[in-house]
Design a protein around this motif. Structure first.
Motif, mmCIF file in Angstrom:
data_model
loop_
_atom_site.group_PDB
_atom_site.id
_atom_site.type_symbol
_atom_site.label_atom_id
_atom_site.label_comp_id
_atom_site.label_asym_id
_atom_site.label_seq_id
_atom_site.Cartn_x
_atom_site.Cartn_y
_atom_site.Cartn_z
ATOM 1 N N THR A 1 48.124 24.982 -40.725
ATOM 2 C CA THR A 1 48.293 26.054 -41.723
ATOM 3 C C THR A 1 47.001 26.241 -42.512
ATOM 4 N N ALA B 1 54.534 32.605 -43.303
ATOM 5 C CA ALA B 1 54.238 31.894 -42.060
ATOM 6 C C ALA B 1 52.894 32.353 -41.524
ATOM 7 N N LYS C 1 59.122 31.553 -38.207
ATOM 8 C CA LYS C 1 58.850 32.968 -38.457
ATOM 9 C C LYS C 1 60.128 33.735 -38.826
ATOM 10 N N SER D 1 52.698 29.996 -36.212
ATOM 11 C CA SER D 1 53.927 29.253 -36.536
ATOM 12 C C SER D 1 54.910 29.251 -35.372
ATOM 13 N N ASN E 1 53.686 26.414 -41.108
ATOM 14 C CA ASN E 1 53.588 26.793 -39.699
ATOM 15 C C ASN E 1 54.618 26.128 -38.794
ATOM 16 N N ASP E 2 55.254 25.042 -39.278
ATOM 17 C CA ASP E 2 56.115 24.286 -38.374
ATOM 18 C C ASP E 2 57.533 24.182 -38.929
#
Length: 263
Positions: free
Chosen positions: A12, A227, A236, A231, A211-212
């Motif tokens: 990120t 996001a 998302k 990601s 992102n995760d």
């Protein structure tokens, strides 16, 4: 209007090579100079979270170990910390030893690691010092191995235990597969909410960027969930806004828009 902004680190804030651009550092400084609080919120232990925080000019608050700890770095004290039951920690040590899986226990600001260590903040863990470790408070356990099917099978076993929470699984394309175990009441989102209350900032004035899948809890709780473009598809779906990827300085791109819209 002041905001609390929580930013994930790996995938990120940082580029894929681990670097952080000067552009991102400059934008974060501008956001802080406007009176906002920016905090790194990561699965990493405190010592690593502090290193990344200082790299971008942040040193007040840290959210580490997947939200199990909020640390006031100015006053050197915990604002919040949630620990794993010792019985389960002992069980995981024995089970992973029998299976041949590498495991890391995070206690205070140290990682106790089986098989081998990778830095000076890690201590090799074996039968000679496991009892000493189990007397300490443990925030997070990471199970990791190149034996991916074995990791998946053990993860499924842990997920069936109601008093434990599995987060932060790695992606299949990585050389090693891993997942983290924390207390069932812990999450990045819960820590974001606690820190916002501590600072007297309404939850509607919070922003989370990740992102995760372990970022979903803070994306859901924050007033605005962001996001980066790299990601997971699942994250998302929870986000209010999708910015550029980590390698395209997506954090800086979003924060620049934030500054233009609010100041």
């Amino acid at each position: 209007m002041k905001y609390l902004i929580a930013i994930d680190s790996d995938g990120t804030l940082r580029h894929s090579d681990g670097s952080i651009s000067n552009k991102t550092k400059e934008i974060i400084k501008k956001v802080v100079d406007c009176g906002n609080t920016v905090v790194i919120c990561t699965a990493r232990p405190r010592y690593h979270t502090l290193k990344i925080s200082c790299e971008v000019g942040l040193n007040k608050y840290l959210i580490s170990s997947n939200g199990t700890e909020i640390y006031d770095n100015v006053n050197k004290k915990n604002i919040y910390c949630k620990y794993l039951p010792r019985k389960e920690c002992k069980m995981i040590y024995q089970e992973t030893k029998n299976l041949g899986l590498r495991v890391m226990f995070v206690s205070e600001n140290t990682e106790y690691v089986t098989m081998f260590t990778r830095n000076d903040s890690q201590i090799l863990l074996d039968d000679n010092n496991i009892d000493k470790l189990l007397k300490k408070d443990i925030k997070q356990i990471m199970i990791i191995s190149k034996e991916k099917e074995l990791v998946k099978k053990y993860k499924s076993s842990i997920e069936r235990k109601s008093d434990l929470c599995v987060v932060d699984s790695s992606r299949e394309d990585k050389e090693e597969l891993w997942f983290s175990v924390i207390s069932s009441n812990s999450s990045k989102g819960n820590s974001l909410k606690i820190l916002a209350e501590y600072l007297g900032i309404p939850i509607k004035n919070t922003i989370a960027i990740g992102n995760d899948n372990n970022d979903i809890s803070m994306i859901d709780i924050a007033g605005i969930g962001v996001a980066v473009d790299n990601s997971t598809d699942q994250l998302k779906k929870h986000a209010d806004y999708i910015t550029k990827s980590n390698d395209e300085d997506g954090v800086a791109d979003y924060l620049n828009k934030f500054l233009n819209n609010n100041y």
